[in-house]
Design a protein around this motif. Structure first.
Motif, PDB file in Angstrom:
ATOM      1  N   ARG A 163       0.823  -1.227   0.000  1.00  0.00           N
ATOM      2  CA  ARG A 163       0.000   0.000   0.000  1.00  0.00           C
ATOM      3  C   ARG A 163       0.852   1.270   0.000  1.00  0.00           C
ATOM      4  NH1 ARG A 163      -4.533  -1.268  -1.787  1.00  0.00           N
ATOM      5  NH2 ARG A 163      -5.895  -2.607  -0.577  1.00  0.00           N
ATOM      6  N   ALA A 164       2.034   1.216   0.585  1.00  0.00           N
ATOM      7  CA  ALA A 164       2.905   2.393   0.591  1.00  0.00           C
ATOM      8  C   ALA A 164       3.306   2.763  -0.823  1.00  0.00           C
ATOM      9  CB  ALA A 164       4.150   2.126   1.445  1.00  0.00           C
ATOM     10  N   ARG A 165       3.396   1.801  -1.720  1.00  0.00           N
ATOM     11  CA  ARG A 165       3.802   2.041  -3.109  1.00  0.00           C
ATOM     12  C   ARG A 165       2.607   2.101  -4.050  1.00  0.00           C
ATOM     13  NH1 ARG A 165       8.577  -0.447  -4.441  1.00  0.00           N
ATOM     14  NH2 ARG A 165       9.529   0.183  -6.338  1.00  0.00           N
ATOM     15  N   TRP A 166       1.626   1.233  -3.796  1.00  0.00           N
ATOM     16  CA  TRP A 166       0.430   1.140  -4.651  1.00  0.00           C
ATOM     17  C   TRP A 166      -0.826   1.334  -3.789  1.00  0.00           C
ATOM     18  CZ3 TRP A 166       1.897  -4.298  -6.925  1.00  0.00           C
ATOM     19  CH2 TRP A 166       2.999  -4.170  -7.774  1.00  0.00           C
ATOM     20  N   PRO A 167      -1.173   2.548  -3.434  1.00  0.00           N
ATOM     21  CA  PRO A 167      -2.288   2.766  -2.504  1.00  0.00           C
ATOM     22  C   PRO A 167      -3.659   2.343  -3.040  1.00  0.00           C
ATOM     23  CG  PRO A 167      -1.371   4.860  -3.267  1.00  0.00           C
ATOM     24  CD  PRO A 167      -0.495   3.781  -3.806  1.00  0.00           C
ATOM     25  N   ALA A 168      -3.852   2.303  -4.339  1.00  0.00           N
ATOM     26  CA  ALA A 168      -5.176   2.014  -4.895  1.00  0.00           C
ATOM     27  C   ALA A 168      -5.354   0.574  -5.375  1.00  0.00           C
ATOM     28  CB  ALA A 168      -5.464   2.978  -6.049  1.00  0.00           C
ATOM     29  N   VAL A 169      -4.327  -0.276  -5.302  1.00  0.00           N
ATOM     30  CA  VAL A 169      -4.440  -1.632  -5.818  1.00  0.00           C
ATOM     31  C   VAL A 169      -5.441  -2.444  -4.988  1.00  0.00           C
ATOM     32  CG1 VAL A 169      -2.540  -2.623  -4.464  1.00  0.00           C
ATOM     33  CG2 VAL A 169      -3.121  -3.613  -6.668  1.00  0.00           C
ATOM     34  N   ARG A 170      -6.258  -3.221  -5.674  1.00  0.00           N
ATOM     35  CA  ARG A 170      -7.188  -4.125  -4.996  1.00  0.00           C
ATOM     36  C   ARG A 170      -6.414  -5.391  -4.634  1.00  0.00           C
ATOM     37  NH1 ARG A 170     -12.100  -7.596  -7.279  1.00  0.00           N
ATOM     38  NH2 ARG A 170     -13.056  -8.067  -5.275  1.00  0.00           N
ATOM     39  N   ILE A 171      -6.482  -5.788  -3.351  1.00  0.00           N
ATOM     40  CA  ILE A 171      -5.734  -6.952  -2.878  1.00  0.00           C
ATOM     41  C   ILE A 171      -6.721  -8.034  -2.460  1.00  0.00           C
ATOM     42  CG2 ILE A 171      -4.094  -7.830  -1.177  1.00  0.00           C
ATOM     43  CD1 ILE A 171      -2.929  -4.983  -1.031  1.00  0.00           C
TER      44      ILE A 171
END
Length: 193
Positions: free
Chosen positions: A169-177
């Motif tokens: 999340r620190a690098r890709w805040p919007a990615v769905r996990i």
């Protein structure tokens, strides 16, 4: 100079494991192997009476090291940086953030042959083993925790996933996990469902 030697020894241990050489004893002859020397970036030994790569004693000192070097353990390490490395490699392998990723969790047996420390019999696997926890995203390994087998297979998974998700999340805040695991992880651990 010490930092270079430390990273070379770490790399050598990782390459040895990846090539199927789990025991440190294997490195007594692997340290003379020219391919291993190329992998760790040490084509020539610093002294005439030494091999280019590290032997079992040096690697043992690395594995038994503490965060800060001492008189008897001269190689220190940063456990937080080591844990973060696999996720960093995964993140750097992507040019841009994907829309969605799937984190796969699994605990499996690692059979023990002998009287190793932490030896326990696991009824499900029918052998003495360790019970490592793995977290993958596609072909990328994000975490590998060697654990004794006298624990629940899901033990520690909440903390590992939380650490990995924070880093992603620190690098890709919007990615769905999406989290995917077998039913053994669905029963909840330490009161967390």
């Amino acid at each position: 100079m010490a930092a270079r030697a430390h990273s070379g020894a770490c790399g050598q241990r990782v390459f040895g494991l990846a090539l199927g050489y789990e025991d440190l004893n294997d490195h007594d002859w692997l340290r003379h192997d020219p391919v291993m020397a190329v992998l760790v970036g040490k084509l020539a030994a610093r002294r005439r009476d030494c091999a280019p790569a590290a032997g079992k004693s040096t690697l043992n000192r690395l594995e038994l090291s503490r965060n800060e070097p001492t008189r008897y353990h001269k190689i220190g390490h940063d456990p937080v940086a080591i844990e973060a490395l696999l996720v960093d490699v995964f993140l750097e392998a992507h040019g841009e953030a994907p829309e969605e990723i799937v984190l796969d969790l699994d605990a499996t047996d690692d059979p023990i042959h002998g009287e190793q420390e932490g030896r326990f019999f696991h009824g499900h696997y029918g052998c003495y083993c360790y019970l490592p926890l793995y977290v993958f995203c596609g072909k990328h390994l994000l975490a590998a925790k060697l654990r004794r087998s006298n624990i629940d297979g899901a033990a520690g998974s909440v903390e590992e996933v939380a650490r990995i998700v924070r880093q992603i999340r620190a690098r890709w805040p919007a990615v769905r996990i999406i989290l995917r695991a077998d039913s053994g992880f669905a029963r909840g651990v330490d009161g967390v469902v």
